[in-house]
Design a protein around this motif. Structure first.
Motif, PDB file in Angstrom:
ATOM      1  N   ARG A  99     -13.495   0.118   5.414  1.00 29.54           N
ATOM      2  CA  ARG A  99     -13.680  -0.422   6.770  1.00 29.54           C
ATOM      3  C   ARG A  99     -15.067  -0.073   7.311  1.00 29.54           C
ATOM      4  O   ARG A  99     -15.721  -0.905   7.941  1.00 29.54           O
ATOM      5  N   ALA A 129      -3.061   1.508   3.866  1.00 30.95           N
ATOM      6  CA  ALA A 129      -2.911   2.214   2.592  1.00 30.95           C
ATOM      7  C   ALA A 129      -1.482   2.085   2.065  1.00 30.95           C
ATOM      8  O   ALA A 129      -1.272   1.878   0.864  1.00 30.95           O
ATOM      9  N   THR A 136      -3.251   0.717  11.292  1.00 34.79           N
ATOM     10  CA  THR A 136      -3.996   1.959  11.075  1.00 34.79           C
ATOM     11  C   THR A 136      -4.391   2.062   9.602  1.00 34.79           C
ATOM     12  O   THR A 136      -3.857   1.339   8.747  1.00 34.79           O
ATOM     13  N   ASP A 137      -5.286   2.983   9.303  1.00 31.81           N
ATOM     14  CA  ASP A 137      -5.676   3.211   7.910  1.00 31.81           C
ATOM     15  C   ASP A 137      -4.466   3.617   7.072  1.00 31.81           C
ATOM     16  O   ASP A 137      -4.320   3.175   5.932  1.00 31.81           O
ATOM     17  N   ASP A 138      -3.592   4.435   7.630  1.00 24.88           N
ATOM     18  CA  ASP A 138      -2.379   4.849   6.911  1.00 24.88           C
ATOM     19  C   ASP A 138      -1.477   3.656   6.612  1.00 24.88           C
ATOM     20  O   ASP A 138      -0.905   3.557   5.520  1.00 24.88           O
ATOM     21  N   GLN A 139      -1.339   2.748   7.568  1.00 27.57           N
ATOM     22  CA  GLN A 139      -0.488   1.577   7.365  1.00 27.57           C
ATOM     23  C   GLN A 139      -1.063   0.645   6.297  1.00 27.57           C
ATOM     24  O   GLN A 139      -0.328   0.137   5.450  1.00 27.57           O
ATOM     25  N   VAL A 165      -9.275   3.519   2.632  1.00 24.85           N
ATOM     26  CA  VAL A 165      -9.248   2.396   3.576  1.00 24.85           C
ATOM     27  C   VAL A 165     -10.323   2.589   4.643  1.00 24.85           C
ATOM     28  O   VAL A 165     -11.075   1.666   4.965  1.00 24.85           O
ATOM     29  N   ALA A 166     -10.422   3.794   5.171  1.00 25.77           N
ATOM     30  CA  ALA A 166     -11.430   4.084   6.197  1.00 25.77           C
ATOM     31  C   ALA A 166     -12.842   3.862   5.659  1.00 25.77           C
ATOM     32  O   ALA A 166     -13.706   3.321   6.366  1.00 25.77           O
ATOM     33  N   ASP A 223      -5.192   5.835  -0.628  1.00 24.80           N
ATOM     34  CA  ASP A 223      -5.059   6.748   0.508  1.00 24.80           C
ATOM     35  C   ASP A 223      -5.831   6.229   1.720  1.00 24.80           C
ATOM     36  O   ASP A 223      -6.677   5.344   1.615  1.00 24.80           O
ATOM     37  N   ALA A 224      -5.497   6.773   2.867  1.00 27.34           N
ATOM     38  CA  ALA A 224      -6.097   6.329   4.126  1.00 27.34           C
ATOM     39  C   ALA A 224      -7.608   6.535   4.140  1.00 27.34           C
ATOM     40  O   ALA A 224      -8.338   5.747   4.752  1.00 27.34           O
TER      41      ALA A 224
END
Length: 62
Positions: free
Chosen positions: A40, A14, A9-12, A36-37, A32-33
């Protein structure tokens, strides 16, 4: 090496990037997520590996 990001995931992602930036005596700011998002989304259609020159430009080294 096969890409691993699609399974995280984005959180992972990050969290992993933040860990790398802050370990071994480094003091990098957290990722932060949302960042990353955004990356992507910008690179979603990419089908070929990154070159060293491309990565250096993204990192602000060239």
């Amino acid at each position: 090496m096969p890409p691993l990001g699609a399974g995280l995931t984005d959180d992972q992602v990050a969290a992993v990037l933040t860990y790398i930036r802050r370990e071994w005596g480094q003091t990098g700011s957290p990722i932060d997520a949302a960042a990353v998002a955004a990356v992507r989304a910008e690179t979603a259609g990419r089908t070929r590996p990154w070159t060293n020159d491309e990565l250096a430009k993204i990192g602000g080294r060239r």
